[in-house]
Design an enzyme around this catalytic site. Structure first.
Site, PDB file in Angstrom:
ATOM      1  N   LYS A   1       1.794 -22.012  29.642  1.00 19.71           N
ATOM      2  CA  LYS A   1       2.736 -22.815  28.852  1.00 19.71           C
ATOM      3  C   LYS A   1       3.307 -23.884  29.776  1.00 19.71           C
ATOM      4  CE  LYS A   1       6.570 -22.227  25.653  1.00 19.71           C
ATOM      5  NZ  LYS A   1       7.284 -23.411  26.129  1.00 19.71           N
TER       6      LYS A   1
ATOM      7  N   LYS B   1       7.316 -15.463  28.638  1.00 15.55           N
ATOM      8  CA  LYS B   1       7.970 -16.258  29.676  1.00 15.55           C
ATOM      9  C   LYS B   1       8.388 -15.413  30.857  1.00 15.55           C
ATOM     10  CE  LYS B   1       9.873 -20.109  27.098  1.00 15.55           C
ATOM     11  NZ  LYS B   1      11.092 -20.893  26.919  1.00 15.55           N
TER      12      LYS B   1
ATOM     13  N   ARG C   1       7.133 -35.466  20.395  1.00 20.26           N
ATOM     14  CA  ARG C   1       7.496 -34.410  19.464  1.00 20.26           C
ATOM     15  C   ARG C   1       8.739 -34.789  18.663  1.00 20.26           C
ATOM     16  NH1 ARG C   1      10.761 -29.973  18.942  1.00 20.26           N
ATOM     17  NH2 ARG C   1       9.758 -28.077  18.218  1.00 20.26           N
TER      18      ARG C   1
ATOM     19  N   CYS D   1      36.680  -5.173  68.146  1.00 23.11           N
ATOM     20  CA  CYS D   1      36.897  -5.428  66.723  1.00 23.11           C
ATOM     21  C   CYS D   1      36.319  -4.278  65.905  1.00 23.11           C
ATOM     22  CB  CYS D   1      36.222  -6.738  66.326  1.00 23.11           C
ATOM     23  SG  CYS D   1      36.294  -7.063  64.554  1.00 23.11           S
TER      24      CYS D   1
ATOM     25  N   CYS E   1      40.006  -8.349  62.634  1.00 19.71           N
ATOM     26  CA  CYS E   1      40.884  -8.032  63.768  1.00 19.71           C
ATOM     27  C   CYS E   1      41.865  -9.163  64.066  1.00 19.71           C
ATOM     28  CB  CYS E   1      40.063  -7.701  65.011  1.00 19.71           C
ATOM     29  SG  CYS E   1      39.185  -9.117  65.696  1.00 19.71           S
TER      30      CYS E   1
ATOM     31  N   CYS F   1      33.147 -13.534  66.384  1.00 17.79           N
ATOM     32  CA  CYS F   1      34.352 -12.828  66.776  1.00 17.79           C
ATOM     33  C   CYS F   1      34.035 -12.223  68.132  1.00 17.79           C
ATOM     34  CB  CYS F   1      34.679 -11.722  65.760  1.00 17.79           C
ATOM     35  SG  CYS F   1      35.876 -10.528  66.367  1.00 17.79           S
TER      36      CYS F   1
ATOM     37  N   CYS G   1      39.154 -13.960  63.175  1.00 11.00           N
ATOM     38  CA  CYS G   1      38.332 -12.922  62.555  1.00 11.00           C
ATOM     39  C   CYS G   1      39.117 -12.295  61.396  1.00 11.00           C
ATOM     40  CB  CYS G   1      37.996 -11.854  63.587  1.00 11.00           C
ATOM     41  SG  CYS G   1      37.244 -10.376  62.884  1.00 11.00           S
TER      42      CYS G   1
ATOM     43  N   GLU H   1      -3.063 -18.918  27.349  1.00 13.23           N
ATOM     44  CA  GLU H   1      -3.029 -20.245  27.966  1.00 13.23           C
ATOM     45  C   GLU H   1      -1.698 -20.406  28.693  1.00 13.23           C
ATOM     46  OE1 GLU H   1      -3.151 -22.856  24.617  1.00 13.23           O
ATOM     47  OE2 GLU H   1      -5.071 -22.080  23.899  1.00 13.23           O
TER      48      GLU H   1
ATOM     49  N   TYR I   1      -4.534 -28.486  23.064  1.00 10.81           N
ATOM     50  CA  TYR I   1      -4.778 -27.075  22.774  1.00 10.81           C
ATOM     51  C   TYR I   1      -4.682 -26.732  21.297  1.00 10.81           C
ATOM     52  CZ  TYR I   1       0.249 -27.482  23.028  1.00 10.81           C
ATOM     53  OH  TYR I   1       1.534 -27.919  22.860  1.00 10.81           O
TER      54      TYR I   1
ATOM     55  N   ASP J   1      18.886 -27.681  34.689  1.00 10.48           N
ATOM     56  CA  ASP J   1      18.512 -27.136  33.383  1.00 10.48           C
ATOM     57  C   ASP J   1      19.210 -25.815  33.095  1.00 10.48           C
ATOM     58  OD1 ASP J   1      15.015 -28.170  33.215  1.00 10.48           O
ATOM     59  OD2 ASP J   1      16.876 -29.281  33.426  1.00 10.48           O
ATOM     60  N   ALA J   2      19.269 -24.963  34.120  1.00  9.18           N
ATOM     61  CA  ALA J   2      19.859 -23.639  33.919  1.00  9.18           C
ATOM     62  C   ALA J   2      21.337 -23.742  33.549  1.00  9.18           C
ATOM     63  CB  ALA J   2      19.689 -22.790  35.173  1.00  9.18           C
TER      64      ALA J   2
ATOM     65  N   ASP K   1       5.039 -27.072  31.407  1.00 11.46           N
ATOM     66  CA  ASP K   1       6.349 -27.664  31.221  1.00 11.46           C
ATOM     67  C   ASP K   1       6.215 -29.182  31.281  1.00 11.46           C
ATOM     68  OD1 ASP K   1       8.985 -27.517  30.768  1.00 11.46           O
ATOM     69  OD2 ASP K   1       9.557 -26.996  32.813  1.00 11.46           O
TER      70      ASP K   1
ATOM     71  N   SER L   1       7.344 -24.349  16.769  1.00 11.26           N
ATOM     72  CA  SER L   1       7.829 -23.763  18.015  1.00 11.26           C
ATOM     73  C   SER L   1       7.233 -22.370  18.142  1.00 11.26           C
ATOM     74  CB  SER L   1       9.355 -23.710  17.983  1.00 11.26           C
ATOM     75  OG  SER L   1       9.774 -23.107  16.772  1.00 11.26           O
ATOM     76  N   LEU L   2       7.668 -21.622  19.136  1.00  8.18           N
ATOM     77  CA  LEU L   2       7.076 -20.309  19.394  1.00  8.18           C
ATOM     78  C   LEU L   2       8.156 -19.268  19.623  1.00  8.18           C
ATOM     79  CD1 LEU L   2       4.182 -20.935  21.931  1.00  8.18           C
ATOM     80  CD2 LEU L   2       3.994 -20.035  19.611  1.00  8.18           C
TER      81      LEU L   2
ATOM     82  N   TYR M   1      22.727 -26.270  31.953  1.00  5.72           N
ATOM     83  CA  TYR M   1      22.757 -26.735  30.570  1.00  5.72           C
ATOM     84  C   TYR M   1      22.494 -25.574  29.610  1.00  5.72           C
ATOM     85  CZ  TYR M   1      21.495 -29.150  26.302  1.00  5.72           C
ATOM     86  OH  TYR M   1      21.422 -29.543  25.005  1.00  5.72           O
ATOM     87  N   ASP M   2      21.450 -24.798  29.948  1.00  2.82           N
ATOM     88  CA  ASP M   2      21.112 -23.655  29.102  1.00  2.82           C
ATOM     89  C   ASP M   2      22.291 -22.704  28.964  1.00  2.82           C
ATOM     90  OD1 ASP M   2      18.632 -24.680  28.808  1.00  2.82           O
ATOM     91  OD2 ASP M   2      17.656 -23.338  30.244  1.00  2.82           O
TER      92      ASP M   2
ATOM     93  N   LYS N   1      -2.127 -16.122  22.031  1.00  3.10           N
ATOM     94  CA  LYS N   1      -2.422 -16.501  20.650  1.00  3.10           C
ATOM     95  C   LYS N   1      -3.497 -15.588  20.097  1.00  3.10           C
ATOM     96  CE  LYS N   1      -1.861 -21.428  21.524  1.00  3.10           C
ATOM     97  NZ  LYS N   1      -2.531 -22.726  21.664  1.00  3.10           N
TER      98      LYS N   1
END
Length: 678
Positions: free
Chosen positions: A115, A319, A136, A436, A416, A431, A413, A113, A230, A31-32, A117, A80-81, A34-35, A295
DNA sequence: CCGCCTCGAGTTCT
DNA sequence: CTCGAGGCGG
């Protein structure tokens, strides 16, 4: 760089991944990731409005409904919020929103409340019968998933579900809720799928989507699903409620589940505090949530405040700071530890994560790196473990550049250039060159550090500089530095050199255990060093000890014994000891008679663990205070822990203590227990 | 031999 | 703070 080409590339990618995510319920990237792509596209379009096209994925909200389900127009658009990612942003939201409060509004109260997922759904009841359930969709048109929702236990097929005197079903009721899969059910489902050799779901949200969107409701996985309601979207007849808190109670009387861990709170500050407290607990909850919704409680007032676009002014989503982000791995570098271990780390394109900028992260070891197949140039997912130390979760394979090569464990290494060694069955790559310079730098750093010889005025940079200039060939050389040598160095003036020399001189008086820990013998840290000091009393006695003698000491086993004997068998190490001796460093146990008998020991045998930041005591002060009273302080909470001392911003130790039923103390209670006034 | 309890080592950012 | 692994007791 050609912005137009980049925008087109992003559109292609975003469209494809959105299709995988929304339509196939089979995300191809985290997801991250994509975001990150989506927001880059949004940003570029905002900066270059001439490049915006009507078919850009940013012009569409949510995913397209599937063709195979009938489409349903919602009674009212699904809202939406607005988002806030910090307490400050929540206060800003309220500062703006409260200007729209009607003059006759009651004093503001709030409902908080979680949120959750999952998937937002809309349920319609006519004369008490469940007649329609929809997703939705894009907010105006959703999909008819009535058949699947019917099989979800948490969806009442008739309301009121249970007889409740005096409660009549509204002629028509449309409620909004969130369908989701509880974490325990999610794990059970994945176990089952894995046993059958089927594909498992990446997270509870996708599993919930998969369950609801299966075409054949009988085969539906909906028995794993739950649903919290809700909000009332439309109502005709039935009881009218004035506040959100009453509304939740009314929904419960009708037979719906409402969000758990919700609260009715009479000030914004308390609501923020509740949200923050809730966030600390979120890992122990049975549902995934990415924040809380705050709210305004009074519904008529909320209605009167109106909207900003599609966001009602009267509510905000508070969030978490993201715990996950994606960025490009620029280069894999290698650190050499004081024991000679080579540790890979990632140099990253700077990225914001949990409120700080991350540009490096450890890769632990080469096995881990190979297992995850991380390559230079990859886009990688980065997380902050325990909300502090960032680490690389893995590459996003779909975004790998064509030429990327697997990472090769170096044969020498990096500092060295001597060949490295890897022992059979061990993870670490070493190493083995004891000369060293990188190892020496880290060893010096360790030697002078607070837990070891604690030399004031001698920091990390000083050590690296002195090694580089050839003034230190081993740690004992620290005691042979002359002021005139130091004065030649860049940035070293009289004052600084004086401080440094005084710090070095003072460190000669450190107790034997400190000296032993400072040497950097593998397996010997502060605790083992104290055991050795108590058992042998002097470094000469320790050097004369055989492996059997060492193993007789409680807490010392074969591994540490071998490591100690090996350390002293090396000529160079024995020379270091002799140089320390000649310099006047104390190498024998000091008398501690006065200390031992003077201390009353009301806490004899009690074990303490300290977590978080205490209001007035430092961690070190609290530790000595407890030890002076006969208590013991360790690092990890277990059943044997007698008390956990809790400060500000306590972490996972507090959770563990609660789970094990270990009593907790704050600083004041600790002082009371010890009889020490503040 | 297994399961706990500890310890050591390495780690990031402000 | 977390991970890995040493040490110990059952």
């Amino acid at each position: 760089m050609d912005v137009r080409a980049r925008v087109e590339e992003l559109r292609r990618q975003v469209s494809y991944y959105a299709y995988r995510y929304y339509v196939l319920d089979d995300p191809a990237i985290p997801d991250a990731a994509y975001d990150a792509l989506f927001s880059e596209l949004e940003r570029l379009e905002a900066e270059h409005p001439d490049l915006v096209t009507p078919d850009s994925p940013t012009r569409r909200v949510g995913g397209p409904p599937l063709d195979r389900f009938a489409k349903v127009r919602h009674a009212a658009p699904i809202l939406s919020l607005a988002n806030a990612t910090s307490a400050g942003e929540v206060r800003d939201w309220w500062k703006r929103a409260s200007k729209f409060l009607p003059g006759d509004a009651p004093p503001p109260e709030f409902v908080v409340e979680p949120k959750i997922d999952g998937l937002t759904v809309v349920l319609t009841y006519e004369d008490g019968t469940f007649v329609l359930g929809a997703t939705r969709g894009d907010g105006e048109i959703g999909e008819d998933i009535t058949a699947n929702l019917r099989t979800v236990q948490a969806v009442p097929l008739r309301i009121p579900l249970l007889p409740d005197d005096g409660l009549a079903a509204p002629r028509r009721l449309v409620v909004r809720g969130e369908a989701f899969m509880p974490n325990d059910k999610f794990r059970a489902l994945n176990r089952l799928l894995a046993e059958r050799g089927e594909k498992t779901f990446a997270n509870p949200r996708n599993a919930a989507a998969g369950g609801l969107r299966q075409l054949d409701p009988v085969a539906s996985r909906s028995r794993y699903l739950s649903l919290y309601c809700y909000a009332i979207v439309a109502q005709d007849g039935g009881t009218r409620t004035e506040t959100q808190w009453e509304l939740l109670a009314y929904l419960r009387r009708l037979g719906f589940l409402t969000p758990p861990d919700s609260a009715h709170i009479d000030s914004l500050d308390a609501a923020i505090a509740y949200g923050e407290e809730w966030m600390r607990r979120r890992d122990s909850l049975n549902y995934e949530a990415d924040g809380v919704v705050i709210k305004l409680n009074h519904l008529a007032t909320a209605q009167a405040m109106g909207f900003v676009g599609k966001d009602p002014r009267s509510a905000v989503a508070f969030k978490f700071p993201a715990r996950e982000a994606t960025t490009r791995l620029l280069r894999i570098g290698i650190n050499v530890g004081r024991t000679g271990t080579l540790n890979p780390y990632a140099e990253l394109e700077p990225v914001q994560l949990g409120g700080v900028t991350i540009e490096r992260a450890t890769l632990h070891n080469f096995d881990d790196l190979a297992r995850k197949d991380i390559r230079e140039g990859d886009v990688v997912v980065v997380q902050r473990a325990g909300d502090v130390i960032p680490y690389v979760v893995g590459p996003v394979l779909e975004l790998r550049l064509p030429g990327a090569q697997p990472y090769q464990v170096p044969a020498e290494c990096p500092v060295c250039h001597q060949p490295v060694r890897r022992n059979e069955g061990e993870v670490a790559v070493y190493c083995v060159n004891s000369a060293c310079p990188a190892q020496l730098v880290r060893l010096v750093e360790h030697f002078v550090s607070r837990g070891a010889m604690d030399i004031e005025g001698f920091g990390t940079n000083t050590g690296a500089l002195l090694v580089e200039k050839g003034l230190l060939k081993d740690v004992a050389d620290i005691y042979y530095l002359r002021p005139e040598q130091l004065l030649q160095l860049e940035g070293f003036k009289d004052k600084k050199v004086g401080n440094l020399m005084a710090g070095i001189a003072a460190s000669k008086e450190r107790p034997l255990a400190r000296v032993l820990a400072a040497l950097g013998i593998r397996g010997v840290g502060s605790v083992v060093a104290q055991l050795l000091a108590d058992a042998f009393g002097s470094i000469d006695a320790l050097m004369a000890a055989r492996e059997e003698d060492l193993q007789n000491v409680e807490g010392i086993g074969p591994e540490i014994s071998r490591s100690i004997v090996e350390y002293f068998s090396i000529e160079g190490n024995r020379q270091v000891i002799e140089k320390l001796r000649r310099a006047g460093v104390r190498l024998a146990q000091e008398r501690r008679a006065a200390e031992a008998q003077a201390a009353p020991a009301p806490l004899n045998g009690k074990t303490f663990v300290i977590t978080g930041t205490l209001p007035t005591l430092s961690r070190e002060e609290a530790k000595t205070l407890i030890e002076q009273h006969g208590g013991k302080v360790t690092d990890s909470v277990s059943r044997k822990t007698d008390y956990l001392v809790v400060g500000e911003a306590a972490g996972s130790k507090l959770d563990k203590a609660r789970a094990l039923g270990v009593p907790t103390l704050d600083e004041a209670q600790l002082r009371a227990l010890l009889g020490v006034p503040s």
